[in-house]
Design a protein around this motif. Structure first.
Motif, short mmCIF file in Angstrom:
data_model
loop_
_atom_site.label_atom_id
_atom_site.label_comp_id
_atom_site.label_asym_id
_atom_site.label_seq_id
_atom_site.Cartn_x
_atom_site.Cartn_y
_atom_site.Cartn_z
N MET A 5 0.83 -1.21 0.00
CA MET A 5 0.00 0.00 0.00
C MET A 5 0.87 1.26 0.00
N ILE A 6 1.95 1.23 0.76
CA ILE A 6 2.87 2.37 0.79
C ILE A 6 3.51 2.56 -0.58
N GLY A 9 1.08 4.06 -2.98
CA GLY A 9 0.96 5.48 -2.70
C GLY A 9 2.11 6.28 -3.29
#
Length: 123
Positions: A5-6, A9
């Protein structure tokens, strides 16, 4: 899962910042200051990079050539009024400006596409 997820992003941030980064490089490299644009070129660049991302994500690398070829055909008329530049440190000719912008966009698109492909394959 949190790492993925990081990374997604960061990928989205890099994609969004790609337009201003290319614009900054072109402004720094250009001899003449261009008038304020209506951001059509910026939007074309984002669409170009999005197509490149999709082609790389699906493994259709040869289709990237179609993006570059179509952009080159449309820009052909812009090159008729090219004037030579005597300042070797700056670019001024339309063809060089367009080519630099296209190559920067292609480079960023391919790098982001490879990152996206790895993110999609990541478990």
């Amino acid at each position: 899962m949190m790492l993925k997820m990081i990374l997604i992003g960061i990928f989205i941030l890099l994609f969004i910042m790609s337009g201003p980064i290319i614009k900054w490089i072109l402004t720094a490299m250009s001899e003449t200051k261009t008038k304020q644009s209506d951001n059509v070129g910026l939007m074309i660049g984002y669409i170009e990079r999005l197509l490149i991302l999709m082609f790389i994500a699906f493994g259709e690398y040869t289709a990237i050539g179609l993006v570059i070829a179509s952009k080159s055909i449309l820009r052909f008329n812009d090159l008729k009024d090219d004037k030579p530049n005597n300042n070797l440190e700056k670019i001024d000719k339309t063809s060089e400006y367009i080519l630099l912008g296209t190559m920067l966009s292609l480079l960023i698109g391919v790098v982001l596409g490879l990152i996206l492909r790895n993110l999609l394959l990541m478990k």
